[in-house]
Scaffold this active site. Structure first.
Site, mmCIF file in Angstrom:
data_model
loop_
_atom_site.group_PDB
_atom_site.id
_atom_site.type_symbol
_atom_site.label_atom_id
_atom_site.label_comp_id
_atom_site.label_asym_id
_atom_site.label_seq_id
_atom_site.Cartn_x
_atom_site.Cartn_y
_atom_site.Cartn_z
ATOM 1 N N PRO A 1 -11.911 -1.411 -16.349
ATOM 2 C CA PRO A 1 -10.751 -2.265 -16.078
ATOM 3 C C PRO A 1 -11.160 -3.566 -15.388
ATOM 4 O O PRO A 1 -12.268 -3.639 -14.830
ATOM 5 C CB PRO A 1 -9.891 -1.415 -15.135
ATOM 6 C CG PRO A 1 -10.467 -0.060 -15.132
ATOM 7 C CD PRO A 1 -11.846 -0.131 -15.642
ATOM 8 N N GLY B 1 -16.009 -5.077 -11.116
ATOM 9 C CA GLY B 1 -17.358 -5.504 -10.766
ATOM 10 C C GLY B 1 -18.341 -5.541 -11.927
ATOM 11 O O GLY B 1 -19.547 -5.462 -11.705
ATOM 12 N N GLU C 1 15.629 4.160 1.024
ATOM 13 C CA GLU C 1 14.222 4.422 1.334
ATOM 14 C C GLU C 1 14.061 5.714 2.130
ATOM 15 O O GLU C 1 13.126 6.482 1.899
ATOM 16 C CB GLU C 1 13.603 3.245 2.102
ATOM 17 C CG GLU C 1 13.555 1.926 1.332
ATOM 18 C CD GLU C 1 12.851 2.030 -0.013
ATOM 19 O OE1 GLU C 1 11.947 2.889 -0.163
ATOM 20 O OE2 GLU C 1 13.209 1.271 -0.933
ATOM 21 N N HIS D 1 14.069 8.603 -0.219
ATOM 22 C CA HIS D 1 12.743 8.862 -0.800
ATOM 23 C C HIS D 1 11.870 9.638 0.183
ATOM 24 O O HIS D 1 11.287 10.664 -0.139
ATOM 25 C CB HIS D 1 12.013 7.537 -1.084
ATOM 26 C CG HIS D 1 12.501 6.807 -2.286
ATOM 27 N ND1 HIS D 1 12.619 7.391 -3.517
ATOM 28 C CD2 HIS D 1 12.861 5.507 -2.454
ATOM 29 C CE1 HIS D 1 13.055 6.481 -4.387
ATOM 30 N NE2 HIS D 1 13.213 5.333 -3.769
#
Ligand code: ADP
Ligand code: MG
Ligand code: ZN
Length: 627
Positions: free
Chosen positions: A210, A214, A433, A436
């Site tokens: 991906p 590096g 929130e 969750h």
């Protein structure tokens, strides 16, 4: 590493500068150099000098008198010619017998032009040529005499390995990739060892992974380690304005590489030229790219690997590469460069932290944990963001808080300083929130909550609940996945329970929950009816083609039903959980509303405190009931 680049400015600039210098030279320097300085003086000075017999030479013209004194060397003067009837007598008395011929040598205009223009110009041109030839030599003969002349030349950069170059130690993690690359470096250093056994040295290796993991960095590290010339060119540089030029560049690149063998050629982002060819179907199509690719294939087949030319290439999209490139004898080696794991992330953070002043008590492993899924490039960016933040707040060193903040900045976008939420909205978000977080906390197999915030992000999210896996997960159980879906639905459940109205705030949660549920059914074989049948595959980069079952419309309908069922079940579960913990939901939401951002510890602290009280109350009740 010294990177010697093709001079970007074409030589035409050089010539313009030379011309300017010449003009200046002609104005200022040349008169002094090519003709003696003549001082303009009063007629009286001439008279007194004549009186003193201090005259060596004189030239009288219609308008002026030019004369030189007796000095060694003589100084030259001039004065206007007065209507002086004794002029000839005066000169005669001063011992001047000849005053008609020029005393200051007047160069012919032709000669002076040659001296002041042509000769310096020639010198500059020759110098320029030598300079550019010298630079080309230094670069291995590649590159550029300006744009007009560089068509068909590859403008590969050559890295001359040197002591301060990038080494493998600068690349954190990626041990597997490093090992494979080390082997390649070894081929170049000891070719005879391989030749003795009769092993074929691989011609090419493809770094696959991906973006930001590096790959380019690894290739540059190879350059630093290998101590051989290293040609680096990006695939896009082959794409030229004119048809056929890309192919010419490839030819040139390999010609250079053959001359410099042993050496390494690195083609970054090879997918730009190495895409699958469309075949004869497309008219015109991308003929240029195809020609370039064909040339590359031809060159790779053509040269002798024993000479020691190794071709490295990097790509994010190996699935789009032409299969011909991946055949044995071409890029037959694949070097996977994956996203870093927990230990890798910590190591990368440490590598980049060396470049900034960082406080000693920074806990890199905590940061690495919070930055799950980040690539090396993102981690590097986080360290830099943290440093910027430290500067903004006038500190001399980067602190843990800076790094924590920058993780969020990079992952979730900048904190919006200006409040755009109304009070009611803020309350809704707080409940959402908390919903969750509470669902996550009330389930056993789910990642602990580390942070909850209702400060809006520029990414568009109004709030954000951060969960961090304790360790890097490679396998997830069905239960964990279900819990995850339940957690996603928790936000909406809380909104519905408290406000009896639902908002658009759950759009992202819905998407995530659906995606997961779908994957469970179609890819992970986690539904009873379908079992272990792949109903869908992700375009797996490392496997190739789609191996999934071709779904009939009936099956597709069935899948949809299953997915809906999974999500509904989890929604109901979350609803039940929150309904039985309304007190906690209210208390925690109010707390979050007042503080805006709370940590996982704060959250769990309040929660366990309340549960304890509940237990005590329950026990008391039981005690009362007993007698
Ligand atoms: P890619 O070519 O895979 O897209 P790059 O090699 O260009 O990624 O990486 C971009 C930057 O990210 C590097 O310059 C480096 O600063 C950082 N980086 C990425 N991976 C690593 C790593 N494993 N160790 C240290 N830094 C890394
Ligand atoms: Mg790259
Ligand atoms: Zn949500």
């Amino acid at each position: 590493m010294n990177e010697v680049k093709t001079p970007k400015k074409p030589l035409i600039y050089y010539y313009v500068i030379v011309l300017l210098v010449l003009m200046l030279f002609n104005w200022l320097v040349s008169p002094a150099l090519f003709s003696p300085k003549i001082e303009e003086v009063d007629y009286g000075v001439f008279l007194s000098m004549a009186e003193d017999k201090n005259l060596s030479e004189v030239q009288v013209t219609d308008t002026e008198i030019v004369f030189a004194d007796n000095g060694q060397p003589p100084k030259f003067y001039k004065t206007g010619r007065m209507n002086d009837i004794f002029l000839v007598d005066r000169l005669w008395d001063a011992g001047i017998t000849e005053f008609g011929s020029p005393i200051v040598e007047q160069m012919s205009p032709f000669l002076s032009a040659i001296l002041s223009w042509v000769i310096p110009l020639v010198i500059f041109i020759v110098a320029g040529q030598l300079l550019s030839r010298y630079m080309m030599k230094k670069m291995g003969g590649i590159g550029g005499m300006g744009n007009a002349m560089s068509f068909g030349k590859s403008n590969a950069k050559v890295y001359v390995p040197s002591k301060e170059g990038i080494r493998f130690s600068d690349v954190a993690g990626e041990d597997e990739a490093k090992e494979l690359l080390t082997e390649i470096v070894d081929y170049l250093h000891n070719p005879q060892r391989y030749a003795e056994i009769g092993a074929t040295i691989p011609k090419g290796a493809l770094l696959v992974g991906p973006p930001g993991t590096g790959k380019t960095l690894l290739a540059r590290a190879v350059a630093g380690e290998a101590h051989v010339p290293f040609f680096s060119i990006s695939g896009s540089e082959f794409v030229e304005m004119f048809v056929g030029m890309g192919a010419a560049k490839v030819r040139d690149l390999f010609k250079q590489a053959n001359e410099k063998a042993p050496c390494i050629v690195f083609i970054d982002e090879i997918d730009t030229i190495g895409k699958k060819r469309d075949g004869a179907g497309a008219i015109g199509g991308n003929d240029e790219r195809e020609q370039t690719l064909n040339q590359l294939l031809t060159e790779m087949d053509g040269f002798d690997a024993k000479k020691g030319v190794i071709i490295l290439a990097a790509t994010n999209r190996p699935e789009s590469l032409d299969p011909a490139l991946l055949r044995p004898g071409r890029f037959d080696r694949r070097i996977p460069v994956e996203l870093p794991d927990l230990a890798g992330r910590e190591a990368i953070l440490k590598v980049h932290a060396k470049k900034v002043k960082i406080s000693d008590d920074v806990d890199f492993s905590a940061i690495a944990k919070a930055a799950a899924g980040a690539s090396g490039a993102e981690l590097a960016n986080m360290v830099n963001e943290a440093a910027l933040r430290a500067v903004r707040s006038g500190r001399k060193v980067v602190t843990q808080a800076d790094l924590e903040e920058s993780v969020e900045v990079v992952i979730a976008g900048y904190q919006k300083k200006n409040k755009i939420l109304t009070d009611h909205e803020k309350m809704v978000v707080a409940y959402h929130e908390t919903g969750h977080a509470l669902v996550a906390a009330l389930q056993t197999a789910s990642a602990p909550v580390t942070k909850i915030t209702i400060i809006p992000r520029t990414s568009g999210a109004l709030g954000y609940t951060m969960q961090v896996e304790q360790n890097d997960h490679n396998l997830m159980t069905k239960e964990e996945l279900e819990n995850k879906i339940a957690t996603y639905t928790g936000g909406r459940v809380a909104e519905d329970l408290i406000f009896h109205s639902i908002t658009t705030g759950a759009a992202n949660d819905i998407e995530q929950a659906t995606k997961l549920a779908r994957a469970m059914v179609t890819r992970f074989g986690m539904s009873d009816d379908f079992g272990m049948v792949a109903l869908e595959t992700v375009g797996n980069q490392y496997l190739g083609g789609d191996t999934s079952l071709a779904c009939s419309p009936e099956t597709a309908t069935e899948i949809d039903k299953k997915v809906i069922h999974v999500v509904k079940t989890q929604y109901a579960k979350a609803e039940a959980l929150l309904k039985s913990h309304m007190k906690e939901l209210n208390a925690l939401s109010q707390y979050l509303y007042s503080k805006e951002t709370i940590t996982g510890e704060e959250f769990m602290g309040i929660l366990s405190q309340m549960e304890q009280k509940q237990d005590e109350a329950g026990e008391k009740k039981e005690e009362k009931e007993e007698p």
